[in-house]
Design a protein around this motif. Structure first.
Motif, mmCIF file in Angstrom:
data_model
loop_
_atom_site.group_PDB
_atom_site.id
_atom_site.type_symbol
_atom_site.label_atom_id
_atom_site.label_comp_id
_atom_site.label_asym_id
_atom_site.label_seq_id
_atom_site.Cartn_x
_atom_site.Cartn_y
_atom_site.Cartn_z
ATOM 1 N N ASP A 197 0.816 -1.214 0.000
ATOM 2 C CA ASP A 197 0.000 0.000 0.000
ATOM 3 C C ASP A 197 0.852 1.266 0.000
ATOM 4 O O ASP A 197 0.570 2.216 -0.736
ATOM 5 C CB ASP A 197 -0.947 0.018 1.212
ATOM 6 C CG ASP A 197 -2.135 -0.915 1.004
ATOM 7 O OD1 ASP A 197 -2.299 -1.410 -0.125
ATOM 8 O OD2 ASP A 197 -2.884 -1.156 1.975
ATOM 9 N N ALA A 198 1.900 1.295 0.842
ATOM 10 C CA ALA A 198 2.750 2.494 0.943
ATOM 11 C C ALA A 198 3.432 2.784 -0.389
ATOM 12 O O ALA A 198 3.538 3.947 -0.805
ATOM 13 C CB ALA A 198 3.789 2.314 2.036
ATOM 14 N N LYS A 214 2.340 1.812 -3.444
ATOM 15 C CA LYS A 214 1.316 2.264 -4.387
ATOM 16 C C LYS A 214 0.954 3.729 -4.132
ATOM 17 O O LYS A 214 0.768 4.510 -5.068
ATOM 18 C CB LYS A 214 0.071 1.383 -4.285
ATOM 19 C CG LYS A 214 0.264 -0.020 -4.830
ATOM 20 C CD LYS A 214 -1.014 -0.839 -4.684
ATOM 21 C CE LYS A 214 -0.820 -2.257 -5.184
ATOM 22 N NZ LYS A 214 -2.028 -3.082 -4.993
ATOM 23 N N GLN A 215 0.864 4.105 -2.865
ATOM 24 C CA GLN A 215 0.527 5.490 -2.528
ATOM 25 C C GLN A 215 1.626 6.450 -2.959
ATOM 26 O O GLN A 215 1.343 7.546 -3.455
ATOM 27 C CB GLN A 215 0.266 5.605 -1.017
ATOM 28 C CG GLN A 215 -1.047 4.989 -0.575
ATOM 29 C CD GLN A 215 -1.139 4.813 0.929
ATOM 30 O OE1 GLN A 215 -0.334 5.350 1.684
ATOM 31 N NE2 GLN A 215 -2.143 4.053 1.374
ATOM 32 N N ALA A 216 2.890 6.037 -2.806
ATOM 33 C CA ALA A 216 4.011 6.890 -3.232
ATOM 34 C C ALA A 216 3.994 7.092 -4.739
ATOM 35 O O ALA A 216 4.214 8.208 -5.239
ATOM 36 C CB ALA A 216 5.333 6.256 -2.790
ATOM 37 N N ALA A 235 1.340 6.723 -6.744
ATOM 38 C CA ALA A 235 0.128 7.477 -7.085
ATOM 39 C C ALA A 235 0.329 8.967 -6.845
ATOM 40 O O ALA A 235 -0.104 9.802 -7.650
ATOM 41 C CB ALA A 235 -1.055 6.968 -6.268
ATOM 42 N N LYS A 236 1.008 9.309 -5.764
ATOM 43 C CA LYS A 236 1.241 10.725 -5.429
ATOM 44 C C LYS A 236 2.089 11.405 -6.502
ATOM 45 O O LYS A 236 1.779 12.522 -6.932
ATOM 46 C CB LYS A 236 1.928 10.828 -4.067
ATOM 47 C CG LYS A 236 2.149 12.259 -3.596
ATOM 48 C CD LYS A 236 2.816 12.292 -2.226
ATOM 49 C CE LYS A 236 3.075 13.738 -1.793
ATOM 50 N NZ LYS A 236 3.765 13.783 -0.473
ATOM 51 N N THR A 274 -4.650 7.583 -8.140
ATOM 52 C CA THR A 274 -5.080 6.899 -6.926
ATOM 53 C C THR A 274 -4.451 5.507 -6.876
ATOM 54 O O THR A 274 -4.052 4.958 -7.912
ATOM 55 C CB THR A 274 -6.612 6.771 -6.874
ATOM 56 O OG1 THR A 274 -7.067 6.144 -8.081
ATOM 57 C CG2 THR A 274 -7.268 8.142 -6.746
ATOM 58 N N SER A 275 -4.389 4.931 -5.677
ATOM 59 C CA SER A 275 -3.697 3.648 -5.489
ATOM 60 C C SER A 275 -4.294 2.524 -6.324
ATOM 61 O O SER A 275 -3.576 1.602 -6.730
ATOM 62 C CB SER A 275 -3.718 3.258 -4.012
ATOM 63 O OG SER A 275 -2.945 4.161 -3.250
ATOM 64 N N ASN A 276 -5.605 2.584 -6.579
ATOM 65 C CA ASN A 276 -6.226 1.492 -7.351
ATOM 66 C C ASN A 276 -5.927 1.591 -8.848
ATOM 67 O O ASN A 276 -6.415 0.782 -9.641
ATOM 68 C CB ASN A 276 -7.730 1.436 -7.102
ATOM 69 C CG ASN A 276 -8.478 2.647 -7.626
ATOM 70 O OD1 ASN A 276 -7.884 3.678 -7.952
ATOM 71 N ND2 ASN A 276 -9.799 2.538 -7.696
#
Length: 297
Positions: free
Chosen positions: A5-6, A8-10, A12-13, A18-20
Motif C-alpha cells: 500500500d505504501a 502504491k501510494q508513493a 500514485a502521489k 489513486t492507489s487502485n
C-alpha cells in the motif's frame, strides 16, 4: 496486498493518481509477464515493432499468444499509420517501448493519443523503461483512455536494478485483472526492504531529475564526439545511443572494443546488424570509449 500500500501510494502521489490505478511487481519484466498473460491473450494477434525489446516474442511464445511485427520506418521511428492499417485496425493489443529499444527513438504524446483514438477496442501498453531521459510520459493520458496501460521500472533512471521493483499505471479494471493474475502466482511478491528503498527513491524526484539530466548531457556530448569520428547516430531519448559507422563493420568494432575491455551491444539481426548500442556511462567512461574508437576507425 496490504504490504504494498505504501509503495502504491508513493507512486500514485508522484503521478497524481489513486492507489487502485497502480500495480506493482518484481521489476517491470514480471509486470510485463502478467500483462501478456492477463491482458494480451486473445483470438486476434497482438502487434509490436519488428525491432524492439527482445522479451516480447519470448512472452508470446511462453503463453501461446499470436503476434505480428509491424516494421519500423526506414529512420527506425514507429509508424502510427501502420498499426491503424494492420488487419483494418483489429488486434489483440498493442505494445511497444517509448523510447523504443534498442533504437532510442521516442513517439510524442500527440502520436500516442492519435494511436489511442483509433484503437479503442484493445489494450495499448506503453513500456516506459527509459522515459526519464527526455520523453513525455503517457501516464498523463490514463484517465482519458481506459484501455491504456503504462509500465515503469526502477532499474534504469532510478539506478536500482538490484531492488527488482516495477509497476504499471492504468484504469482500475486493468489493474484488478493484473492483481488476479499475480495472486495466482504469488500474493506478496515485493519484500519489505525493496519496498522501503522504492518508496524512498520515488519520493526523491529532485534527485531523479538531477541524475537523469546528467545522463542526457553526457549523451549529447557522446553523440557529438561520435559524429566527429564519422558515426551516424539515431536521435536518442534513452540512456544509450544506436549508432553505425558507414565504412567500418559493427561486429568488428565491437570485437576490437572488447579487447580493450569496453563492451558495447551488437545485434546480429536484419536491418540493424551494422549498428551498435552504446550505454551512456560516466563522462570518463565515454571519453575512454572515444579514445579507443579513434584508434579503431
Amino acid at each position: 496486498d496490504p504490504n504494498s500500500d505504501a509503495l502504491k501510494q508513493a507512486i500514485a502521489k508522484v503521478h497524481g493518481l489513486t492507489s487502485n490505478q497502480i500495480f506493482v511487481g518484481n521489476g517491470s519484466d514480471e509486470v510485463l509477464a502478467h500483462v501478456f498473460l492477463g491482458l494480451l491473450k486473445h483470438d486476434a494477434p497482438i502487434l509490436f515493432p519488428d525491432i524492439t525489446y527482445s522479451f516480447y516474442p519470448v512472452y508470446c511464445n511462453l503463453y501461446d499468444i499470436a503476434f505480428e511485427n509491424i516494421p519500423l520506418n526506414d529512420d527506425f521511428s514507429i509508424s502510427i499509420d501502420a498499426y491503424r492499417e494492420k488487419n483494418n485496425g483489429k488486434n489483440g493489443g498493442i505494445i511497444f517501448p517509448n523510447p523504443n529499444a534498442p533504437t532510442g527513438r521516442a513517439l510524442s504524446l500527440k502520436n500516442i493519443k492519435e494511436l489511442l483514438d483509433h484503437n479503442k477496442d484493445s489494450v495499448v501498453v506503453i513500456d516506459e523503461a527509459y522515459v526519464d531521459y527526455g520523453t513525455e510520459s503517457a501516464v498523463t493520458l490514463v484517465n482519458q483512455y481506459p484501455n491504456l496501460l503504462v509500465t515503469h521500472t526502477l532499474s534504469k533512471s532510478y539506478a536500482l536494478a538490484g531492488l527488482r521493483v516495477g509497476y504499471a499505471v492504468g484504469h482500475p479494471d486493468l489493474i484488478e485483472a493484473l492483481e488476479r493474475v499475480k495472486n495466482s502466482f504469488n500474493s506478496y511478491p515485493i519484500d519489505k526492504l525493496a519496498m522501503a528503498g522504492a518508496v524512498a527513491a520515488i519520493g526523491d524526484q529532485e534527485y531523479l531529475h538531477k541524475i537523469s539530466k546528467a545522463v542526457i548531457q553526457t549523451r549529447e556530448t557522446l553523440v557529438k564526439d561520435l559524429s566527429q569520428l564519422g558515426f551516424e547516430t539515431i536521435p536518442s531519448q534513452a540512456n544509450f545511443v544506436f549508432t553505425k559507422h558507414p565504412s567500418k563493420d559493427a561486429a568488428a568494432i565491437a570485437a576490437a572494443l572488447r579487447e580493450k575491455h569496453i563492451i558495447v551491444r551488437h545485434f546480429k539481426l536484419p536491418r540493424i546488424d551494422q549498428h551498435l548500442r552504446i550505454t551512456i556511462g560516466t563522462d570518463e567512461q565515454c571519453a575512454a570509449l572515444i579514445k579507443e574508437l579513434k584508434e579503431i576507425v
